[in-house]
Write an enzyme that holds these catalytic residues in place. Structure first.
Site, PDB file in Angstrom:
ATOM      1  N   ASP A  13      29.644 -34.561  58.283  1.00 58.51           N
ATOM      2  CA  ASP A  13      29.429 -34.528  59.736  1.00 58.51           C
ATOM      3  C   ASP A  13      30.590 -33.888  60.490  1.00 58.51           C
ATOM      4  O   ASP A  13      30.911 -34.279  61.617  1.00 58.51           O
ATOM      5  CB  ASP A  13      29.161 -35.953  60.276  1.00 58.51           C
ATOM      6  N   LYS A  16      29.402 -28.714  60.295  1.00 52.75           N
ATOM      7  CA  LYS A  16      29.089 -27.555  59.439  1.00 52.75           C
ATOM      8  C   LYS A  16      27.917 -26.764  60.029  1.00 52.75           C
ATOM      9  O   LYS A  16      27.922 -25.533  60.036  1.00 52.75           O
ATOM     10  CB  LYS A  16      28.746 -28.018  58.013  1.00 52.75           C
ATOM     11  N   GLY A  40      22.447 -33.951  57.561  1.00 55.03           N
ATOM     12  CA  GLY A  40      21.917 -33.839  58.916  1.00 55.03           C
ATOM     13  C   GLY A  40      22.820 -32.882  59.648  1.00 55.03           C
ATOM     14  O   GLY A  40      23.956 -33.217  59.962  1.00 55.03           O
ATOM     15  N   HIS A  41      22.345 -31.661  59.841  1.00 60.27           N
ATOM     16  CA  HIS A  41      23.162 -30.627  60.478  1.00 60.27           C
ATOM     17  C   HIS A  41      22.581 -30.324  61.847  1.00 60.27           C
ATOM     18  O   HIS A  41      21.423 -29.930  61.964  1.00 60.27           O
ATOM     19  CB  HIS A  41      23.203 -29.361  59.614  1.00 60.27           C
ATOM     20  N   GLN A 223      27.217 -32.293  52.952  1.00 57.99           N
ATOM     21  CA  GLN A 223      28.186 -33.357  52.646  1.00 57.99           C
ATOM     22  C   GLN A 223      29.607 -32.761  52.703  1.00 57.99           C
ATOM     23  O   GLN A 223      29.811 -31.818  53.431  1.00 57.99           O
ATOM     24  CB  GLN A 223      27.883 -34.021  51.288  1.00 57.99           C
TER      25      GLN A 223
END
Ligand code: GDP
Ligand code: IMO
Ligand code: MG
Length: 428
Positions: A13, A16, A40-41, A223
């Site tokens: 988080d 990215k 989750g981007h 990640q």
């Protein structure tokens, strides 16, 4: 060979998605090489937010190839949901390519991840419950189902039958869970396969051909270093390799073909789930970071644990991934802090450690050594040139670059695409 990797340096988080979206303005292909829908981007363009889990963050650019490579734990249900959501917002999804060698996340993986982690009791990892660990377990156990078999009707029926027998036994005996219905799972997954078949190809051949042709390729890490199964705070890690080396096995690209590696560094630090976090602030500072930064998980909504930037961790990431540049994100979240700290050493039993300890017992006991910086106490979100940043802010950034030995490439001062200061113009 213009290939760039964007990789997370902390516990995920870091932003990215934002950095990939920014660099994807120039890229022709964006590749996800590991992890799955545990990622989750978030990408923000003109105030509109897009939350991506499996689709590469290049999806917002028309004409870009967006590749889900072989190292990804591929969840067809999630991908289809994401594709439908994108189409509903007018985004073209025709550039998606899915590896025929990626392993498929099955319903039993999700159940086993959820029940299995809870069963660990006080040792639970706090996984995202998306079936990632169990999918990679089946891959290593050589009973996984790959995309090439998933889209082959006969092969899939046969492999599913074999797997459901094993998994139903485990679900009942180990997980106290009711068995899954073979016919129902078959019908559901055949439906997914019919929709996804046109997007499947040999992505190894595709990516390498594109590199040969000189196309600009961006490898999107999911990640982060400290969640890497080899290099992170094991066992409180994910089941894949977020470091830049993950590209080689996760996308079939030789190490020498990766030109530039950009490490994304949140200007402070967060972690979701359990495990050691030396600079965690379980106090007013931590609460202030969480509130100022709206630090709640994209995938699970869980409050993120918060703390000061750990430059020792970033230096470790620099070594592991061979970072060429740092992309510092969320610097604006520190706008209203009078004092900002950075950890530049771990003290253990009175001695300064040279390395990140492998033993979690040791890591849990280390005492972070902090350097303190005065805050700049002004909003920086509208600044677009590095030299226009307040001097106190530049001092903070330059210390991070100096300590880690990696130059600053990008500084992000807000979630939107344009809220970005570029220092290294030549990443591609
Ligand atoms: P990722 O998993 O590394 O892609 O990061 P996430 O998307 O899970 O979390 C990063 C969050 O920070 C997202 O909500 C982004 O929109 C947001 N973000 C990224 N860069 C910045 C920044 O420079 N400033 C602020 N305020 N938000 C940012
Ligand atoms: P992005 O790509 C933050 C964490 C989980 C848990 C551990 C194992 O958005 O940075 P898993 O479901 O992977 O088996 O969970 O890893 N985790 C993440 N934390 N960001 C992520 O992805 C994460 N993906 C997994 O919270 O602690
Ligand atoms: Mg995230």
């Amino acid at each position: 060979m213009p290939t760039v990797n964007v990789t997370g340096t902390q516990w995920g988080d870091e932003g990215k998605g934002k950095i990939v979206d920014y660099l994807a303005q120039q890229a022709e292909t964006v590749v996800r090489y590991g992890g799955g829908s545990n990622a989750g981007h978030t990408v923000a363009v003109n105030g509109e937010e897009y939350k991506l889990r499996l689709l590469p963050s290049g999806i917002l650019y028309k004409g870009t190839h967006n590749v889900i490579a072989n190292g990804v734990a591929f969840d067809p249900e999630v991908v289809l949901q994401e594709m439908d959501a994108m189409k509903a917002r007018g985004i073209d999804v025709s550039g998606i390519r899915i590896s025929n060698r990626a392993h498929v996340v099955m319903p039993y993986h999700r159940i086993m991840d959820g029940v299995g982690d809870e069963k660990r009791g006080k040792n639970k990892i706090g996984t995202t419950k998306r079936g990632i660990g169990p999918c990679y377990m089946d891959k290593a156990n050589r009973i996984g189902i790959r995309v090439c078999d998933f889209i082959d009707k006969e092969e899939f029926a046969r492999r599913l039958k074999e797997n459901i027998e094993i998994k139903n036994h485990e679900l009942q005996e180990i997980y106290d869970h009711e068995p899954l219905d073979y016919e129902a799972v078959l019908a559901e997954y055949e439906g997914y396969a019919d929709r996804l078949r046109p997007y499947v190809c040999d992505t190894i051949a595709l990516i390498n051909r594109e590199i040969d042709e000189g196309r600009k390729i961006l490898f999107e890490g999911a990640q982060a270093t400290m969640l890497d199964i080899d290099y992170g705070t094991y066992p409180y890690v994910t089941a894949s390799h977020p470091v830049s080396g993950g590209i080689t096995v996760g996308a079939g690209v030789a190490p020498k073909r990766i030109d530039t590696v950009v490490g994304v560094v949140k200007a402070y630090c967060t972690r979701v789930g359990a495990g050691p976090f030396p600079t965690e602030q379980l106090n007013d500072i931590g609460d202030k970071l969480r509130e100022a930064g709206h630090e709640y998980g994209t995938v699970t909504g869980r409050p993120r644990r918060t703390g000061w930037l750990d430059a020792c961790v970033v230096r470790y990431a620099a070594q592991l991934s061979g970072l060429d540049y740092l992309a510092i994100t969320r610097l604006d979240i520190l706008d209203a802090f009078d004092e900002i700290k950075v950890c530049t050493g771990y003290k253990y039993k009175g001695e300064i450690l040279d390395e990140i300890p492998a033993s979690l017992k040791v890591l849990a006991e280390v005492e972070p050594v902090y350097e303190t910086f005065p805050g700049w106490n002004q909003s920086i979100t509208k600044i677009r040139k590095y030299d226009d940043l307040p001097e106190k802010c530049r001092k903070y950034l330059e210390r991070i670059a100096d300590f880690t030995g990696v130059p600053l490439g990008i500084v992000s001062v807000g979630p939107n695409r344009d809220e970005t200061i570029v220092i290294a113009e030549d990443m591609f």
